[in-house]
Design an enzyme around this catalytic site. Structure first.
Site, PDB file in Angstrom:
ATOM      1  N   GLU A  56      37.021  38.549  33.665  1.00 33.63           N
ATOM      2  CA  GLU A  56      37.819  38.701  32.457  1.00 33.63           C
ATOM      3  C   GLU A  56      38.449  37.337  32.193  1.00 33.63           C
ATOM      4  O   GLU A  56      39.404  36.939  32.872  1.00 33.63           O
ATOM      5  CB  GLU A  56      38.916  39.752  32.624  1.00 33.63           C
ATOM      6  CG  GLU A  56      39.686  39.975  31.328  1.00 33.63           C
ATOM      7  CD  GLU A  56      41.172  40.274  31.504  1.00 33.63           C
ATOM      8  OE1 GLU A  56      41.759  40.897  30.608  1.00 33.63           O
ATOM      9  OE2 GLU A  56      41.759  39.845  32.518  1.00 33.63           O
ATOM     10  N   ASP A  61      40.554  40.391  37.112  1.00 31.10           N
ATOM     11  CA  ASP A  61      41.572  40.274  36.075  1.00 31.10           C
ATOM     12  C   ASP A  61      42.023  38.820  35.935  1.00 31.10           C
ATOM     13  O   ASP A  61      42.235  38.130  36.932  1.00 31.10           O
ATOM     14  CB  ASP A  61      42.765  41.161  36.462  1.00 31.10           C
ATOM     15  CG  ASP A  61      43.818  41.258  35.386  1.00 31.10           C
ATOM     16  OD1 ASP A  61      43.498  41.725  34.288  1.00 31.10           O
ATOM     17  OD2 ASP A  61      44.968  40.860  35.655  1.00 31.10           O
TER      18      ASP A  61
END
Length: 591
Positions: free
Chosen positions: A295, A234
């Protein structure tokens, strides 16, 4: 078909011929992570086994057969760690524990074992940019003095102004408002400020601290030892901040990236790459090709490609493709640019159309500005044309699944799920909604629990009928049992496309850009992967398909003109092969 490709003159029937320009070489015998189709599960909304209205790990285990039947290769799970759930689990309080709402570590091990027995690999989310404010480290930091080792794990700074009353810099939170919150000292006086690029309850870690590095290497090993196949990282571009934390007047959004020059001093700093080189060395000590997925919301594709050099991560999400409007020229160029950037570093390109952070592509493609990226859609905003949006979404999916590399699917898109655009404000839970005072509708509309059975309580999501976000009535017709075995349904389209993708080895295939005689570049995207030609028509008129081809699959119904030529209507994609190639025609291929 080769004769068609090599001959520039029209044939007797007037059917157009194709002219091919090589773009990307085939990658035979590629590792699994270069060609896979990965299905994203948002655990809160996938399947609820105990009736509390929140999806859980046993619910996922019970529904893994759906993923096998669909034909995917791997599953990525959004966070299930212990968390106060302020941001859907992306506020982690304990990276080695399962939140009770999702189950236990035993439930996780059972799910992982079942997935592996079914031939599915499992990728889990890792959230290294920030923790929850309920993490033991942050509680210790708040109780400690300025300059203490406990505070050194996070980004604490004194404020500016005569009494420190101003934030340390002018950075803004991704969720709205300032990126700094001031602490209160034990005697009740205002203290230092801490950085949170997201919600105030998600304090950023300081990756200049060796303790932080050591802790996350330990977390990696904890889950690798349990058998996970990789990690989706993330905010992978955000761990390292520029020295001195300088002011910056730009604006950055999730998925879209920066809306000014560069990514800003909080993102895409050079130091992140050494972190991932270290992590790659850890993963490479484990068998089975464990992977890292970035990401990273970065505009420039060559910058994203730096995260997937051969000693760093394995994949990086291609948000440039996701954010490209519904326009033939721009989509074609997005594909070409994406492949050029990833090929330059020997990495696969990763394609994605929807995820838990964006409005579903069934809705985005039904807006007046087709393919735009609103911050959620509420009842008072433009409502998508649902029929047009679904037609374009099916066409976009067939285009994507024909491309070489890795494809990511977001749960429910195989059902053609719409965005919930009329959710009552009182039901919303996204922190972006609250921090912007409702200026951003937020992401709840794409996170609504899935419909499995039409007419069942909560459409089969939960045995009690409870659902942590309300499901719209329209979900009944999208339920899995209402589509399974139904020719032309979106579920069957996905299942057939994934079967053909595997049979034809499209993930490892080559790609050529094709000019279709008599069709302007603005009217169609035509590409060839190996022997397969994929054509997407954008309108306003139908596209005449080449003579001597067999339509394996189409996202919508085809037509025939008075000369007997096959026509591909606007907002439709077809997969075609030479007629001599005897593959079975997919059931409902033109339905």
């Amino acid at each position: 078909m080769d004769a068609l490709l090599d001959t520039p003159t029209p044939n007797a029937t007037g059917a157009p011929r194709l002219h091919v320009h090589p773009v990307h070489p085939a990658t035979p015998d590629a590792q699994w992570w270069r060609t896979a189709v990965v299905y994203q599960v948002y655990p809160r909304s996938f399947a609820d086994s105990d009736g509390d209205g929140v999806g859980d790990l046993p619910g996922i285990t019970a529904r893994l057969g759906h993923l096998v039947d669909l034909g995917v290769d791997a599953v990525w799970l959004s966070p299930f760690y212990r968390s106060p759930q302020v941001d859907g689990g992306y506020d982690v309080a304990d990276y080695r524990a399962i939140d009770p709402v999702f189950g236990t570590l035993d439930d996780f091990d059972a799910m992982l074992g079942r997935a592996h027995s079914l031939g599915l690999r499992v990728i889990i989310d890792l959230v290294p940019n920030h923790t929850s404010d309920e993490h033991a480290w942050f509680r210790e930091a708040l109780a400690a003095a300025p300059g203490s080792p406990a505070r050194g794990r996070y980004v604490f700074r004194p404020g500016r102004g005569a009494t420190g009353e101003l934030p340390p810099n002018n950075w803004h939170s991704i969720f709205g408002g300032p990126a700094w919150t001031r602490t209160t000292d034990p005697d009740g006086t205002p203290g230092e400020w801490y950085l949170h690029l997201f919600d105030t309850r998600q304090p950023d870690l300081d990756w200049g601290n060796p303790e932080v590095h050591a802790e996350f290497e330990s977390v990696l090993r904890f889950w690798l030892d349990r058998g996970v196949d990789g990690f989706r990282v993330d905010v992978a571009h955000g761990l390292v901040k520029a020295e001195g934390l300088p002011d910056w007047d730009g604006v950055t959004s999730m998925v879209e990236g920066s809306r000014s020059d560069g990514s800003g001093p909080m993102f895409d700093q050079e130091g992140v790459h050494e972190i991932y080189r270290t992590w790659r060395r850890v993963l490479d000590t484990y068998p089975g090709e464990r992977i890292l997925v970035a990401e990273a919301w970065i505009d420039a594709l060559p910058r994203i490609a730096r995260y997937v050099r051969d000693d760093e991560m394995h994949q990086a999400f291609n948000f440039a493709f996701l954010t490209t409007p519904w326009d033939a020229n721009r989509l074609r160029q997005s594909v070409l640019d994406s492949l050029a950037a990833s090929d330059a570093v020997g990495a696969p390109t990763t394609w994605v159309l929807s995820n838990h952070d964006v409005v579903r592509h069934t809705a985005r493609l039904g807006l007046t500005e087709a393919g735009s990226l609103p911050k959620g859609i509420g009842a008072g905003e433009e409502q998508p044309d649902t029929e047009l949006g679904l037609r374009r979404a099916r066409a976009a999916t067939l285009l994507m699944l024909a491309l070489p590399g890795v494809s990511y699917l977001y749960q429910g898109e195989e059902l053609g799920l719409p965005e919930h655009t009329t959710m009552p404000d009182e039901a919303r839970q996204d922190p972006a909604w609250f921090r912007t005072g409702g200026a951003e509708t937020g992401r709840d509309g794409c996170r609504v629990p899935l419909p499995w059975e039409a007419g069942a309580p909560a459409h089969g999501f939960s045995p009690s009928g409870r659902s942590w976000l309300p499901q719209p009535a329209s979900f009944a017709r999208h339920a899995l049992d209402a589509q399974r075995g139904v020719a032309g349904s979106t579920y069957e389209l996905y299942r057939q496309a994934l079967g053909l993708r595997r049979h034809l080895a499209l993930g490892a295939g080559s790609l050529d850009c094709v000019d279709l005689e008599g069709t302007a570049p603005s009217e169609a995207v035509v590409l060839r992967n190996g022997e397969l030609v994929v054509l997407t028509a954008f309108g306003p008129d139908p596209v005449v398909l080449p003579e001597g081809c067999d339509v394996l699959l189409a996202s919508g119904s085809l037509a025939t003109d008075e000369r007997g030529r096959l026509l591909l209507p606007p907002d439709t994609t077809a997969w075609v092969l030479p007629a001599a190639r005897h593959l079975p025609r997919a059931r409902g291929a033109q339905g």
